[in-house]
Design a protein around this motif. Structure first.
Motif, PDB file in Angstrom:
ATOM      1  N   LEU A 247       0.845  -1.201   0.000  1.00 15.80           N
ATOM      2  CA  LEU A 247       0.000   0.000   0.000  1.00 15.80           C
ATOM      3  C   LEU A 247       0.879   1.248   0.000  1.00 15.80           C
ATOM      4  CD1 LEU A 247      -2.571  -1.285   2.611  1.00 15.80           C
ATOM      5  CD2 LEU A 247      -3.100  -0.696   0.222  1.00 15.80           C
TER       6      LEU A 247
ATOM      7  N   GLY B 167       1.342   4.376  -2.666  1.00 17.02           N
ATOM      8  CA  GLY B 167       0.874   5.694  -2.222  1.00 17.02           C
ATOM      9  C   GLY B 167      -0.520   5.668  -1.641  1.00 17.02           C
TER      10      GLY B 167
ATOM     11  N   VAL C 157      -2.983   1.692  11.758  1.00 18.62           N
ATOM     12  CA  VAL C 157      -2.268   2.900  12.218  1.00 18.62           C
ATOM     13  C   VAL C 157      -2.753   3.352  13.594  1.00 18.62           C
ATOM     14  CG1 VAL C 157      -1.366   3.858  10.080  1.00 18.62           C
ATOM     15  CG2 VAL C 157      -3.721   4.310  10.682  1.00 18.62           C
TER      16      VAL C 157
ATOM     17  N   GLY D 289       1.272  13.099  10.262  1.00 22.10           N
ATOM     18  CA  GLY D 289       0.776  12.096   9.307  1.00 22.10           C
ATOM     19  C   GLY D 289      -0.337  11.244   9.878  1.00 22.10           C
TER      20      GLY D 289
ATOM     21  N   ARG E  76      -5.412  10.593   9.228  1.00 22.11           N
ATOM     22  CA  ARG E  76      -5.522  10.846   7.792  1.00 22.11           C
ATOM     23  C   ARG E  76      -6.918  10.562   7.253  1.00 22.11           C
ATOM     24  NH1 ARG E  76       0.435   9.985   6.688  1.00 22.11           N
ATOM     25  NH2 ARG E  76       0.824  10.417   4.507  1.00 22.11           N
TER      26      ARG E  76
ATOM     27  N   ARG F  22      13.201   7.733  -0.435  1.00 23.35           N
ATOM     28  CA  ARG F  22      12.038   6.894  -0.144  1.00 23.35           C
ATOM     29  C   ARG F  22      11.496   6.314  -1.441  1.00 23.35           C
ATOM     30  NH1 ARG F  22       8.079  10.229   3.781  1.00 23.35           N
ATOM     31  NH2 ARG F  22       6.590   9.057   2.533  1.00 23.35           N
TER      32      ARG F  22
END
Ligand code: AMP
Length: 216
Positions: free
Chosen positions: A52, A56, A64, A85, A88, A161
């Motif tokens: 995933l 992106g 999470v 982050g 989301r 990355r």
């Protein structure tokens, strides 16, 4: 003080969270960093997340939110946290409320980094870090003083990355627009959103965040 840094990929959330950590003793909780560490370590979470992340796309909410809860439990109650982050999605925002209230914490501010999205692709695709000390660089905006040598530790082991390529960045932007930006009204209604211009230099943005948080 617990805060969220919110903004699209490449808005400078990680950089600014790092500065708040260094200068004000807060703790940065970056779900992206935690997931990358899990991928590297080959854990169950990492195995679920890798494809995933490479595409992106967002990792499932429960994954999470689970790691955020676990990390908060490792921290003392007196440490202020910067969520970088996370959340989301609306589901993550609801989980965060529960995670915080069940630990006697509350969200004080949401800093919205306002950026020009067209500039972000260039910002992201040019960035790289020293694989040894973690110092961040950019092909155009922050080159090493000596070609190919880290200014801080002197080694030549740079990394990019895998999701910082143009195609993946476009998907990450779409995920932000479709799923993350829509959570701002939740916090707006509570009167805790502080808009900060994210297009200035790192120091200008840092000053603006400190002013918004009344830290300066
Ligand atoms: P970041 O380092 O914040 O840009 O995150 C890198 C990637 O990790 C994202 O593109 C997602 O695949 C995943 N990720 C990080 N944080 C979250 C989150 N809160 N919810 C879902 N996926 C996430």
């Amino acid at each position: 003080m617990d805060i969220i840094l919110l903004g699209p990929p490449g808005a400078g959330k990680g950089t600014q969270a790092g500065r708040l950590e260094d200068e004000h003793g807060m703790v940065q909780l970056s779900t992206g960093d935690m997931l990358r560490a899990a991928v590297k370590a080959g854990t169950e979470v990492g195995l679920k997340a890798k494809a995933l992340m490479d595409a992106g796309e967002l990792v499932p909410d429960e994954v999470v939110s689970g790691i955020i809860g676990d990390r908060l439990d490792e921290l003392g109650p007196d440490k202020g946290v910067i969520f970088d982050g996370y959340p989301r999605t609306a589901a993550q925002a609801a989980s965060l409320d529960e995670i915080l209230s069940s630990r006697g914490r509350k969200l004080d501010h949401v800093i919205e980094l306002v950026v020009d999205e067209d500039a972000l692709v260039e910002r992201i695709t040019g960035r790289f870090t020293c694989g040894n000390c973690g110092e961040g660089y950019h092909d155009i905006y922050k080159q090493t003083a000596k070609d190919g040598i880290c200014d801080i530790c002197g080694l030549s082991d740079f990394k990019r990355r895998p999701d910082d390529n143009e195609e993946t960045v476009r998907t990450r932007m779409q995920e932000y627009r479709g799923k993350t930006a829509p959570i701002l009204p939740i916090y707006d209604e509570r009167g805790i959103v502080r808009k900060v211009d994210g297009m200035g230099s790192m120091s200008e943005v840092n000053d603006a965040i400190e002013a918004a948080l009344k830290l300066s």
